[in-house]
Motif scaffolding. Structure first.
Motif, mmCIF file in Angstrom:
data_model
loop_
_atom_site.group_PDB
_atom_site.id
_atom_site.type_symbol
_atom_site.label_atom_id
_atom_site.label_comp_id
_atom_site.label_asym_id
_atom_site.label_seq_id
_atom_site.Cartn_x
_atom_site.Cartn_y
_atom_site.Cartn_z
ATOM 1 N N TYR A 190 42.227 67.321 -49.052
ATOM 2 C CA TYR A 190 42.360 66.016 -48.474
ATOM 3 C C TYR A 190 42.043 65.990 -47.182
ATOM 4 C CZ TYR A 190 44.851 61.637 -47.175
ATOM 5 O OH TYR A 190 45.254 60.327 -46.907
ATOM 6 N N SER A 191 42.756 66.954 -46.202
ATOM 7 C CA SER A 191 42.425 67.372 -44.755
ATOM 8 C C SER A 191 40.994 67.469 -44.769
ATOM 9 C CB SER A 191 43.319 68.232 -44.370
ATOM 10 O OG SER A 191 43.235 68.614 -42.975
ATOM 11 N N LEU A 192 40.144 68.243 -45.336
ATOM 12 C CA LEU A 192 38.734 68.420 -45.212
ATOM 13 C C LEU A 192 37.962 67.224 -45.507
ATOM 14 C CD1 LEU A 192 38.108 71.876 -47.169
ATOM 15 C CD2 LEU A 192 37.886 71.444 -44.584
ATOM 16 N N MET A 193 38.547 66.518 -46.324
ATOM 17 C CA MET A 193 37.824 65.179 -46.843
ATOM 18 C C MET A 193 37.796 64.117 -45.529
ATOM 19 S SD MET A 193 38.523 62.616 -49.922
ATOM 20 C CE MET A 193 39.767 61.830 -49.127
ATOM 21 N N LEU A 194 38.956 64.143 -44.876
ATOM 22 C CA LEU A 194 39.166 63.256 -43.898
ATOM 23 C C LEU A 194 38.833 63.771 -42.306
ATOM 24 C CD1 LEU A 194 42.995 61.807 -44.430
ATOM 25 C CD2 LEU A 194 40.679 60.698 -45.232
ATOM 26 N N GLY A 195 38.220 64.922 -42.696
ATOM 27 C CA GLY A 195 37.760 65.533 -41.362
ATOM 28 C C GLY A 195 38.871 65.918 -40.306
ATOM 29 N N ALA A 196 39.919 66.111 -40.840
ATOM 30 C CA ALA A 196 41.070 66.643 -39.993
ATOM 31 C C ALA A 196 41.334 67.961 -39.604
ATOM 32 C CB ALA A 196 42.315 66.158 -40.619
ATOM 33 N N ASN A 197 40.387 68.690 -40.095
ATOM 34 C CA ASN A 197 40.462 70.273 -39.783
ATOM 35 C C ASN A 197 39.859 70.438 -38.490
ATOM 36 O OD1 ASN A 197 37.864 69.090 -40.933
ATOM 37 N ND2 ASN A 197 37.216 71.023 -40.705
ATOM 38 N N VAL A 198 40.167 71.512 -37.684
ATOM 39 C CA VAL A 198 39.884 72.036 -36.407
ATOM 40 C C VAL A 198 38.477 72.395 -36.531
ATOM 41 C CG1 VAL A 198 40.613 73.350 -34.592
ATOM 42 C CG2 VAL A 198 42.094 72.287 -35.992
#
Length: 168
Positions: A68-76
């Motif tokens: 989900y984090s990857l999908m939202l682009g919330a990764n660093v």
């Protein structure tokens, strides 16, 4: 882009959206476990299961929310040059670098599946006083890694579409 590729991206992102939204609530489960631990230590006997349950909950929160984090682009990202590139050049760079992520996640999934099978074969339990079975958390880890792997493949398909001048 082929319809199957577009459908794959949409299905993967729909699944990751739902699972990620559910995983967000695990933080409340974690808070409840930790609150019970504090209450039990203050008023009753300390519970033997709270520390490990908190760890399991945090692992589930982390790995199930990863896709989900990857999908939202919330990764660093290391955004020294990447942010200055055009969307097509970003997509081209992502098409190259995503293979490192896919390889890493595939190796992690392979190791996770082998570890899970082993946990089932020997009825693996934790070495703590509580001694929970390890297979359930290992299954959760494998599911989370698999979802991140699918999301990475969806990113690759999206980037290829961007390079072709299409949008998914």
């Amino acid at each position: 882009m082929p319809r199957a590729a577009i459908a794959f991206v949409r299905i993967v992102e729909a699944v990751n959206l739902r699972i990620g939204r559910i995983a967000m609530y695990l933080i409340f489960v974690l808070a409840g476990v930790l609150m019970w631990s504090v209450i039990a230590k203050a008023f009753f006997r300390p519970a033997l299961w709270t520390q490990e349950m908190a760890q399991f909950t945090m692992v589930a929160y982390f790995v199930l929310g990863g896709a989900y984090s990857l999908m939202l682009g919330a990764n660093v990202r290391m955004d020294l040059l990447y942010g200055r590139l055009s969307p097509k050049k970003q997509a081209a760079l992502d098409c190259v670098t995503v293979f490192a992520l896919i390889f890493f996640l595939a190796v992690m999934l392979w190791g996770g599946i082998e570890s899970t099978i082993y946990a089932f074969e020997i009825n693996e339990r934790s070495r703590t006083v509580w001694r929970p079975y390890m297979a359930p958390i290992k299954i959760v880890i494998c599911v989370g890694i698999f979802l991140m792997l699918l999301q990475s493949i969806a990113f690759l398909i999206r980037d290829i579409a961007t390079l072709r001048g299409e949008r998914i």
